[in-house]
Design an enzyme around this catalytic site. Structure first.
Site, mmCIF file in Angstrom:
data_model
loop_
_atom_site.group_PDB
_atom_site.id
_atom_site.type_symbol
_atom_site.label_atom_id
_atom_site.label_comp_id
_atom_site.label_asym_id
_atom_site.label_seq_id
_atom_site.Cartn_x
_atom_site.Cartn_y
_atom_site.Cartn_z
ATOM 1 N N CYS A 104 141.611 62.356 23.481
ATOM 2 C CA CYS A 104 140.233 62.200 23.596
ATOM 3 C C CYS A 104 139.610 61.155 22.495
ATOM 4 O O CYS A 104 138.837 60.621 22.842
ATOM 5 C CB CYS A 104 139.678 63.835 23.182
ATOM 6 S SG CYS A 104 137.793 64.040 23.150
ATOM 7 N N CYS A 203 138.861 72.232 23.193
ATOM 8 C CA CYS A 203 137.650 72.838 23.567
ATOM 9 C C CYS A 203 137.506 73.106 24.997
ATOM 10 O O CYS A 203 136.522 74.026 25.306
ATOM 11 C CB CYS A 203 136.665 71.579 23.408
ATOM 12 S SG CYS A 203 137.089 70.305 24.599
#
Length: 359
Positions: A104, A203
């Site tokens: 990410c 997440c």
């Protein structure tokens, strides 16, 4: 006060990025807050805990409104799915254990995010990571160094960013030594997130149930197979390689005269190989998919401190580039549970050299 430049600040809705906004504004920067919409739990879009859900965006916007700075929400779901979620799934399909936060940072927070900053005419990008950027007279270049907050240092997650970005990056929390001091700043400025809990889980798996997530998303469902000793002795059955990782002891469902640990996942044979704790230790690893953010001569063997996972301690090692573009790492002392798919990160003193993916 004359502006020091325009900064696009990544805001997750947590206390770290919110305090970063305060510090940047007080230092004289023109701050723009931005929250990346990376993923949404379709079953429960308001679930708490993640860094890219509705609650996170709302909290970030409230902080920006309070500080009178603009806030944008950037829809990056498509790229996040492609670069992070799909990579996560593919790693498990290959019997490896990935670290999605590193991907990410590489593709989204310091890739897509930087491109958006340029579109907005920003001079810098910033996040609430615990790391430090400075110009080094020794190396005659900008370098990334470990944070003053050694227990919170996040440089392990940042080794994969392009080195060209270093002069354009700001980490306002670089000199903080303790998270409680960050919360004090939030309290002093009456930020509503002052005591918000840190996000701990991945997440896009907010319930931390990796197995369920993978079952839903794998093209081929996991197959059961044998749990074996190194010599091939069959001890029992496993439910599928995705449910196991190197170093695991609990949940094996086998009985033996002494504790056993997962020491290897053999994709070819669809076997979970187990052994004694001493079998987990190794002095050597190979890594590929390398990224180096410090320009130094890598043609000769180099003494470094190497870290094989975020929670691991750095260890003395010799790093040697290989003709095929991989790197060989030989540790002075054997390391426990070196895990394919995880990253190994190299340091020289407190400066980040770079890192790669463990094979």
């Amino acid at each position: 006060m004359e502006s020091k430049g325009k900064v696009l600040l990544g805001m997750s809705g947590g206390v770290d990025s919110s305090v970063s906004a305060v510090l940047l504004k007080e230092a004289g920067y023109d701050v723009i807050g931005a929250t990346m919409k990376l993923w949404e739990d379709k079953e429960n879009p308001e679930i708490e805990g993640g860094c890219c859900n509705f609650s996170a965006t709302y909290d970030a916007k409230r902080v920006c409104d309070q500080m009178d700075i603009p806030h944008y929400t950037l829809n990056c779901e498509e790229e996040f799915t492609d670069k992070v979620i799909n990579n996560f799934i593919q790693c498990y399909e290959c019997a490896k254990t990935p670290n999605p936060c590193i991907e990410c940072n590489r593709y989204l927070k310091f890739g897509t995010f930087y491109r958006k900053a340029k579109e907005l005419g920003c001079d810098y990008i910033s996040t609430g990571h615990y790391a430090k950027i400075e110009y080094s007279e020794k190396y005659k270049q900008y370098v990334m160094k470990k944070s003053e907050a050694t227990k919170k240092d996040q440089t392990y997650f940042l080794y994969n960013i392009p080195k060209e970005l270093l002069p354009k990056m700001l980490f306002p929390l670089e000199n903080f030594t303790d998270k409680s001091d960050v919360r004090k700043v939030a309290e002093e400025h009456n930020l509503r997130v002052a005591h918000k809990k840190d996000s701990q889980e991945v997440c896009f798996i907010p319930d931390n149930n990796y197995g369920y997530f993978l079952e839903k998303n794998l093209k081929k469902k996991p197959k059961d197979g044998n749990i074996v000793l190194k010599d091939g002795t069959i001890l029992g059955k496993h439910r599928g390689l995705i449910y196991y990782t190197v170093g695991q002891r609990k949940g094996l469902g086998i009985a033996y005269k002494e504790p056993l640990y997962v020491i290897k996942l053999d994709k070819g044979k669809n076997e979970v190989v187990v052994g004694k704790e001493e079998d987990l230790y190794s002095k050597e690893l190979y890594a590929n998919d390398l990224n180096f953010i410090l320009d130094i001569d890598l043609t000769k063997p180099l003494e470094v401190m190497a870290k094989i996972r975020y929670r691991a301690k750095e260890a003395k090692a010799l790093m040697q580039m290989q003709p095929n573009g991989e790197v060989k790492v030989t540790f002075e002392e054997a390391q426990r549970a070196i895990t394919p798919g995880q990253s190994v990160v190299f340091y020289i003193d407190d400066v980040v050299l770079g890192g790669g993916k463990i094979l």
